[in-house]
Each structure stands twice: as structure tokens, then as C-alpha cells.
Design a protein around this motif. Structure first.
Motif, PDB file in Angstrom:
ATOM      1  N   SER A 158       0.829  -1.209   0.000  1.00  0.00           N
ATOM      2  CA  SER A 158       0.000   0.000   0.000  1.00  0.00           C
ATOM      3  C   SER A 158       0.858   1.253   0.000  1.00  0.00           C
ATOM      4  O   SER A 158       0.593   2.204  -0.759  1.00  0.00           O
ATOM      5  CB  SER A 158      -0.920  -0.006   1.225  1.00  0.00           C
ATOM      6  OG  SER A 158      -1.840  -1.071   1.168  1.00  0.00           O
ATOM      7  N   VAL A 159       1.891   1.267   0.837  1.00  0.00           N
ATOM      8  CA  VAL A 159       2.783   2.430   0.898  1.00  0.00           C
ATOM      9  C   VAL A 159       3.497   2.623  -0.430  1.00  0.00           C
ATOM     10  O   VAL A 159       3.578   3.733  -0.965  1.00  0.00           O
ATOM     11  CB  VAL A 159       3.800   2.265   2.040  1.00  0.00           C
ATOM     12  CG1 VAL A 159       4.845   3.380   1.994  1.00  0.00           C
ATOM     13  CG2 VAL A 159       3.099   2.259   3.385  1.00  0.00           C
ATOM     14  N   ALA A 160       3.990   1.513  -0.977  1.00  0.00           N
ATOM     15  CA  ALA A 160       4.716   1.604  -2.240  1.00  0.00           C
ATOM     16  C   ALA A 160       3.801   2.030  -3.381  1.00  0.00           C
ATOM     17  O   ALA A 160       4.179   2.848  -4.222  1.00  0.00           O
ATOM     18  CB  ALA A 160       5.360   0.253  -2.562  1.00  0.00           C
ATOM     19  N   LEU A 161       2.586   1.495  -3.403  1.00  0.00           N
ATOM     20  CA  LEU A 161       1.639   1.859  -4.458  1.00  0.00           C
ATOM     21  C   LEU A 161       1.229   3.320  -4.370  1.00  0.00           C
ATOM     22  O   LEU A 161       1.159   4.023  -5.378  1.00  0.00           O
ATOM     23  CB  LEU A 161       0.397   0.972  -4.382  1.00  0.00           C
ATOM     24  CG  LEU A 161       0.435  -0.358  -5.124  1.00  0.00           C
ATOM     25  CD1 LEU A 161      -0.824  -1.156  -4.824  1.00  0.00           C
ATOM     26  CD2 LEU A 161       0.594  -0.145  -6.620  1.00  0.00           C
ATOM     27  N   ALA A 162       0.951   3.771  -3.146  1.00  0.00           N
ATOM     28  CA  ALA A 162       0.563   5.169  -2.959  1.00  0.00           C
ATOM     29  C   ALA A 162       1.685   6.091  -3.408  1.00  0.00           C
ATOM     30  O   ALA A 162       1.456   7.098  -4.089  1.00  0.00           O
ATOM     31  CB  ALA A 162       0.209   5.425  -1.498  1.00  0.00           C
TER      32      ALA A 162
END
Length: 228
Positions: A158-162
Motif C-alpha cells: 500500500s505504501v509503495a503503491l501510494a
């Protein structure tokens, strides 16, 4: 995956580094899926993004069967990933062959030989980004440890995608500004006007013809004239 806690920590430390080094959204998702296949008891994995009105957009899969499962969910309006996007944190389907929550989706997916399904929410700042979708061809394949690992993986993802999405949006904005600047320069040179007037011409043409400002600028750069 090794049962040693230190080894597990090393794996996820490596995961975090590799995800944040990926250059874009697509590359980030591919890395997520490869880690999922190694770290969780799944034979197939995929990531679907949350679209408007709670719909799914399949972004990447390790097997076309996951994409078919997504299509069945879109067509039937039911399924674990749709429930996750619409508020659930996690949905586990131990056996699609006997699940009664999804009377349309479950038997069709069971016929595809996807028997165990684990869907985990991808989110950032309370907003749903999408779903990490894990499947196994055997029923009752997922253990509690798999659920825990999937959530750790989902948090990193999630962090990487955001971050990747924001960076992609930033670069798109930068590219658009560069294009508009080049188009302004063409108009300034040709008509002897200043930058503000050149921008006004581009914006007015964009509004009058319902064409994005970026596209107007690109056309002017490519053809050296505004379209009729």
C-alpha cells in the motif's frame, strides 16, 4: 519461508527496499505479486485497483484465472474483492466449492479451480487503493499465518503503491507543464506575444473545443499549428 523470526524480518526488510526502488506502479505491483507467491500459501496472485463506484480494475496477475475471477465479480456484482473495496479489511473464502455468501461468483470460480481465496485491502490514509488477491487451487489452503503475512505484505504494498501513484501523477504534471511551455514558446515566436497571452490562447482553445490543455499543446508542438 523460514520459520526463524530473524529470517522472516529480513525477507520483509528486503521486500520494503525492493518495492520502494521500483520505478512505477506496474513494476511495484509485479514485485508485490512475486513476493506473495513466495511468502504465502497461494498458487495465484493478483492486484486489482479500486475504481469509482466501488468497481475493480485488474492491474496485474500471475495467471489469467485471477483476471477471470475479477470479471465474474464485475459482471455479478458480488465477490470477496468487491466486499474489501467497499469496506471490509479482509475476506477469506476457505472453499469456493461450498461458500454460500456469493451464489453466483463462488461456483464459477470453483469451476476455474480456484478453491481458496484470500482478499486483503490495500489502503493509504484511510482510502482504499485496491485489493491484494491470493488464491490456491486447493480448498482450505490458507492458515492463520498466511493471513498475518498477507497483511504485512499488503501494508508494504500500500505504501509503495501510494508513493508510486503520487510520483506518476507528479511526473505527468511535470510533463504537461513542459509541453505547455513549449507550445507557449511557439506562439510567442510566431505572433510576437508574451507568455501570458500565449497561455490564454492555449487555454481558450482548450475550453472552446473541449480538449485537454496538454493535448492542445502536444498538437501544436507536433504540427506547428492549432487544429482547425
Amino acid at each position: 519461508m523460514d520459520d526463524d523470526g530473524a529470517d522472516v524480518a529480513d525477507v520483509f526488510a528486503q521486500l520494503a527496499v525492493e518495492l520502494h526502488e521500483e520505478p512505477g506502479v506496474e513494476e511495484t505491483v509485479e514485485a508485490v505479486l512475486q513476493f506473495a507467491l513466495q511468502a504465502v500459501s497461494c498458487t495465484h496472485a493478483g492486484v486489482a485497483l479500486s475504481q469509482r463506484r466501488g468497481q475493480l480494475e485488474t492491474l496485474a496477475v500471475t495467471d489469467p484465472l485471477i483476471e477471470q475471477s475479477d470479471e465474474i465479480q464485475r459482471d455479478s456484482g458480488e465477490g470477496p474483492s468487491l466486499d474489501v473495496i467497499n469496506g471490509e479489511d479482509t475476506v477469506l473464502v476457505p472453499d469456493t466449492g461450498s461458500d454460500e455468501r456469493y451464489p453466483i461468483w463462488a461456483p464459477k470460480v470453483a469451476a476455474l479451480s480456484l478453491r481458496s481465496v484470500l482478499s486483503v485491502r490495500l489502503q493509504a490514509n484511510g482510502t482504499a487503493l485496491g485489493v491484494l488477491q491470493l488464491s490456491n487451487t486447493e480448498p482450505y489452503a490458507f492458515e492463520p499465518d498466511d493471513d498475518a503475512v498477507a497483511h504485512i505484505l499488503a501494508r508494504h504494498a500500500s505504501v509503495a503503491l501510494a508513493s508510486a501513484r503520487q510520483e506518476a501523477s507528479l511526473w505527468q504534471a511535470i510533463d504537461a507543464r513542459k509541453l505547455v511551455g513549449q507550445a507557449q514558446g511557439i506562439l510567442m515566436e510566431r505572433f510576437g506575444i508574451d507568455g501570458d497571452k500565449a497561455f490564454t490562447v492555449l487555454r481558450r482553445y482548450s475550453q472552446d473545443n473541449n480538449i485537454k490543455l496538454r493535448d492542445v499543446a502536444q498538437r501544436l508542438i507536433d504540427t506547428r499549428k492549432l487544429p482547425d
